[in-house]
Write a protein that holds these residues in place. Structure first.
Motif, short mmCIF file in Angstrom:
data_model
loop_
_atom_site.label_atom_id
_atom_site.label_comp_id
_atom_site.label_asym_id
_atom_site.label_seq_id
_atom_site.Cartn_x
_atom_site.Cartn_y
_atom_site.Cartn_z
N GLY A 117 3.21 -4.68 3.10
CA GLY A 117 3.78 -3.54 3.79
C GLY A 117 3.22 -2.23 3.26
N VAL A 118 3.81 -1.13 3.73
CA VAL A 118 3.35 0.21 3.40
C VAL A 118 4.55 1.08 3.04
CG1 VAL A 118 2.33 2.33 4.34
CG2 VAL A 118 1.26 0.13 4.81
N VAL A 119 4.42 1.86 1.97
CA VAL A 119 5.37 2.92 1.65
C VAL A 119 4.64 4.24 1.92
CG1 VAL A 119 6.83 3.97 -0.09
CG2 VAL A 119 6.47 1.50 -0.10
N GLN A 159 -3.33 5.60 -1.77
CA GLN A 159 -3.39 5.73 -3.22
C GLN A 159 -3.56 4.32 -3.78
OE1 GLN A 159 -3.04 9.16 -4.48
NE2 GLN A 159 -3.32 9.35 -2.27
N GLU A 160 -4.78 3.96 -4.11
CA GLU A 160 -5.07 2.56 -4.43
C GLU A 160 -4.80 2.22 -5.89
OE1 GLU A 160 -6.25 -1.41 -3.62
OE2 GLU A 160 -5.59 0.25 -2.36
N SER A 194 0.84 -1.19 0.00
CA SER A 194 0.00 0.00 0.00
C SER A 194 0.87 1.25 0.00
CB SER A 194 -0.91 0.01 1.23
OG SER A 194 -1.80 1.10 1.20
N LEU A 195 0.48 2.24 -0.79
CA LEU A 195 1.18 3.51 -0.81
C LEU A 195 0.27 4.56 -0.19
CD1 LEU A 195 3.51 4.89 -3.44
CD2 LEU A 195 1.68 6.37 -2.66
N GLY A 250 -5.30 1.71 5.81
CA GLY A 250 -6.62 1.49 5.24
C GLY A 250 -6.85 0.37 4.27
N ARG A 251 -5.99 0.14 3.28
CA ARG A 251 -6.31 -0.79 2.21
C ARG A 251 -5.17 -1.78 2.01
NH1 ARG A 251 -10.54 -2.31 -0.18
NH2 ARG A 251 -9.58 -2.33 -2.22
#
Length: 753
Positions: A159-161, A125-126, A117-118, A153-154
């Motif tokens: 992981g997450v950036v 930003q999906e 996820s970004l 959220g999504r």
């Protein structure tokens, strides 16, 4: 060799990594009294010292971002600059695909979901076209590895950036930065901000980048040259601050006009992963039209009410985009069935030219989060998240062999995706040294999908549809962690987390056969991942060095995979029974001597698909498949059990060195950066032709700053060794590939005020 020995890093490897992290710095840092500043991150949705967060996390400073982006490159410059992070694209600048610990999605469909996820300024930003928003006027980048589904959220099983822009303040400040380089490259960015009066402040930021074409088309086609671009982006923020209330408003926009990904026919030497003899990266021969147009804009409102021991957060986000990307997929001109000399380079079985675009799109998100601050042993967060995306995708085929390249096929996809979640997280200081954290999230996700072929393609599906798919799922994600303070400088941590990704739907219809089920629409069911990690975070040698080291393992059930291309040139979604991955990650920062700063990152990732019966279509011609094969419906399929995930390098290493020499009026500095990744598979099946060689790219910057940091002038080079690598392929037609960015060099001036 047993499977376990192939997957687990050797004891020698682990011992070397730990020794490098814990023993090397004292040999070099003992001569300097300079200390490292504490790094503050928001990985747990609140500001904390990075050493106290029980997550494998890397933070990238603003100065490092400026250096890496000095050549005008897009967000892909972060690839391999962080342990376990890879970024690639078959769309060029418009559509980056992120991979963390090997988990990602090679799907090129504009409806593709990604397990990474970004999050940009607290808004997810999906859509993949939103993920490429340029980096400028950025305060910090955080890369969080492992499932982060409790607080973000999504779709976050990998992981997450996370990007955070510089916020407005009451003080007048800003900067202007201009670079000029090879191929008439221009890279400008700047910002200005300050008080507006009362409790209001504002900040405006802008970026402009351009480059001339550096690849010449030797065929008299519609385009004379390729790889140029013209891109601009802007952001304006307004901040209101009072004792008990804060409101931050954000508006942003991006416009990109340039070249789509440049495919090159028959550039791979059969039986190897090297270029064919005589390959010239500066020339191609294409008869198709090539361009990439993208426009995105959006806004957000982040509100916070302070009630003393409780605070309420509201984050509202809106994003929309419009795009069209067209390219010559066969990578050459003509076709083999034409008279001799009318096709090439090499064997072109038939012409393929296509375009995909989004004429209509909207994404709306809303989050409410309540956070406590009791000042004692126990605190918590809880909230509600809502997401809605509506999009329409146009897909077109074109006839490259007819004058004017007329359209020869048109399909439309439409999807409505609604999701909501409730979540909670708590932390408890069990003792003065032991802190426990846990979180849980319930998610409900619904998709309504429809696809129609409005104009049939000559080699594909006839007019038909609508073909529909509806999905409706729910899931519970969770995590639990502990941090133990060995002493004031050393923390040990452990974490276990479950992540989730909702079903995906793919409708590449124009190449599907008339007999394909549901017109060729495919669906992958939900996937879930359980991740385990344990590590150490330490400030060493009186804070002259900082290290983070961890081991991890994850198990993915029903992993969503995409079988891209093959002889039929279709993309099919699949679920693998299981995928496992495990490895190590290391982050190190140290003052080696007065004025000499080192950062070092390393990761080892070993991934394995485990599904005895999973088979995918193989290439359409020219490649050597090394997997066992089987025949299904008269076609050849590869059995991929035991293969690594695509675009998942085992090793990533990155290094930066900054040496500053004080002078009477300022500072002379030297900065070099290097990023290495090992070999990667481009597809699910294994083939030497479609296995990218290892890559090592470096940069160099020599500059002088003066006026107490007000002025800076530098000379720079990116990819200074001019390394050329095949970084992706097209496997349905011939040995077609695309390559990395060329060497660039230039000069840059920056003014801070």
């Amino acid at each position: 060799m047993s499977r376990l020995s192939r997957i687990v890093p050797s004891r020698t490897t682990l011992a070397f990594a730990v020794s490098a992290a814990l023993l090397a710095p004292p040999l070099l840092a003992q001569e300097t009294a300079t200390t490292l500043d504490a790094v503050q991150v928001t990985a747990q949705r609140k500001v904390e010292n990075i050493q106290d967060v029980p997550v494998s996390i890397t933070s990238i400073s603003a100065e490092k971002l400026d250096v890496l982006g000095s050549g005008g490159t897009d967000i892909r410059f972060l690839s391999a600059r962080v342990p376990s992070l890879n970024i690639e694209s078959s769309y060029g600048r418009a559509f980056p695909r992120f991979y963390i610990r090997g988990l990602g999605n090679t799907d090129f469909d504009l409806n593709a979901s990604q397990p990474v996820s970004l999050v940009y300024d607290d808004v997810v930003q999906e859509n993949p076209l939103l993920k490429g928003f340029p980096l400028f006027d950025i305060e910090q980048v955080e890369v969080l590895r492992g499932p982060q589904g409790t607080l973000f959220g999504r779709n976050t099983p990998a992981g997450v950036v996370k990007f955070d822009s510089v916020r407005p303040s009451q003080e007048l400040d800003g900067y202007a930065q201009l670079a000029y380089g090879s191929d008439a490259m221009v890279n400008f960015e700047g910002a200005v901000g300050g008080a507006l009066g009362g409790n209001w402040s504002a900040r405006a930021s802008a970026l402009y980048q351009r480059r001339d074409d550096w690849v010449t088309n030797t065929y008299p086609g519609p385009n004379d040259g390729f790889e140029g671009y013209d891109e601009s982006a802007a952001r304006v923020q307004f901040l209101y601050e009072s004792d008990a209330f804060e409101a931050l408003f954000n508006l942003h926009r991006r416009d990109l006009n340039g070249t789509a990904r440049l495919f090159r026919a028959n550039i791979i030497e059969p039986g190897s992963n090297r270029f064919v003899p005589g390959f010239d990266k500066d020339e191609v021969s294409l008869d198709g039209v090539n361009f990439s147009d993208l426009e995105t804009w959006g806004g957000s409102a982040r509100l916070r009410w302070d009630f003393g021991q409780l605070s309420l957060h509201s984050i509202t986000g809106y994003e929309t985009l419009e795009s069209l990307n067209r390219g010559d997929i066969d990578g050459g001109y003509g076709a083999a069935f034409l008279p001799p000399g009318m096709s090439g380079p090499g064997f072109i079985p038939f012409a393929s030219e296509s375009a995909d675009g989004i004429p209509d799109h909207s994404q709306v998100t809303q989050e409410f989060r309540l956070e406590s601050d009791y000042g004692g042993r126990f605190d918590w967060q809880a909230g509600f998240f809502w997401y809605r995306e509506d999009l329409t995708i146009d897909s077109f085929n074109y006839d490259s062999l007819s004058p004017g390249n007329p359209r020869a096929g048109h399909a439309v996809q439409e999807q409505e995706n609604t999701a909501w979640a409730v979540f909670g997280s708590a932390e408890y200081a069990a003792t003065d040294k032991l802190k426990l954290r846990a979180g849980v999230r319930y998610t409900k996700d619904e998709k309504d999908f429809s696809a129609t072929v409005l104009e049939g393609a000559p080699f594909g599906a006839p007019v038909g549809g609508p073909y529909t798919v509806d999905t409706d799922v729910d899931d519970v994600s969770w995590d639990a962690s502990a941090v133990y303070e060995v002493n004031e400088a050393v923390n040990l941590y452990g974490r276990v987390a479950k992540g989730f990704r909702a079903p995906s739907i793919q409708g590449r219809l124009l190449f599907a056969s008339a007999a394909a089920p549901n017109g060729g629409v495919s669906t992958a069911d939900s996937e879930s991942v359980i991740s385990y990690e344990a590590g150490i975070k330490a400030d060493l040698f009186d804070r002259r060095a900082r290290v983070g080291f961890n081991l991890f393992r994850y198990d993915v059930s029903d992993q969503q995979l995409i079988a891209v291309g093959g002889g039929a040139n279709v993309a099919t979604l699949l679920n693998a029974d299981k995928t496992i991955g495990q490895g190590i990650e290391l982050d190190l920062e140290a003052w080696l001597a007065e004025g000499l700063l080192l950062t070092w990152g390393s990761s080892y990732n070993d991934t394995r698909i485990q599904d005895d019966d999973l088979a995918v279509a193989v290439c359409g011609g020219g490649c050597t498949v090394t997997d066992p094969t089987t025949t299904i419906g008269g076609g050849t399929y590869a059995l991929i059990d035991g293969n690594s995930l695509p675009q998942a390098p085992e090793w990533i290493h990155n290094l930066t060195l900054r040496w500053g020499i004080p002078l009477s009026e300022g500072e002379l500095y030297f900065f070099t950066d290097w990023a290495y990744r090992s070999e990667v598979n481009f597809f699910l099946y294994e083939s030497p032709e479609f296995r990218g060689r290892s890559s090592l790219e470096g940069g160099l910057r020599v500059g002088y700053g003066w006026g107490d940091g007000a002025y800076d002038f530098a000379l720079f080079g990116r990819n200074i060794t001019d390394q050329t690598r095949i970084v992706g392929g097209i496997d349905f037609n011939n040995l077609t590939g695309f390559i990395n960015e060329p060497r660039t060099f230039g000069a840059e001036f920056r003014l801070n005020f």
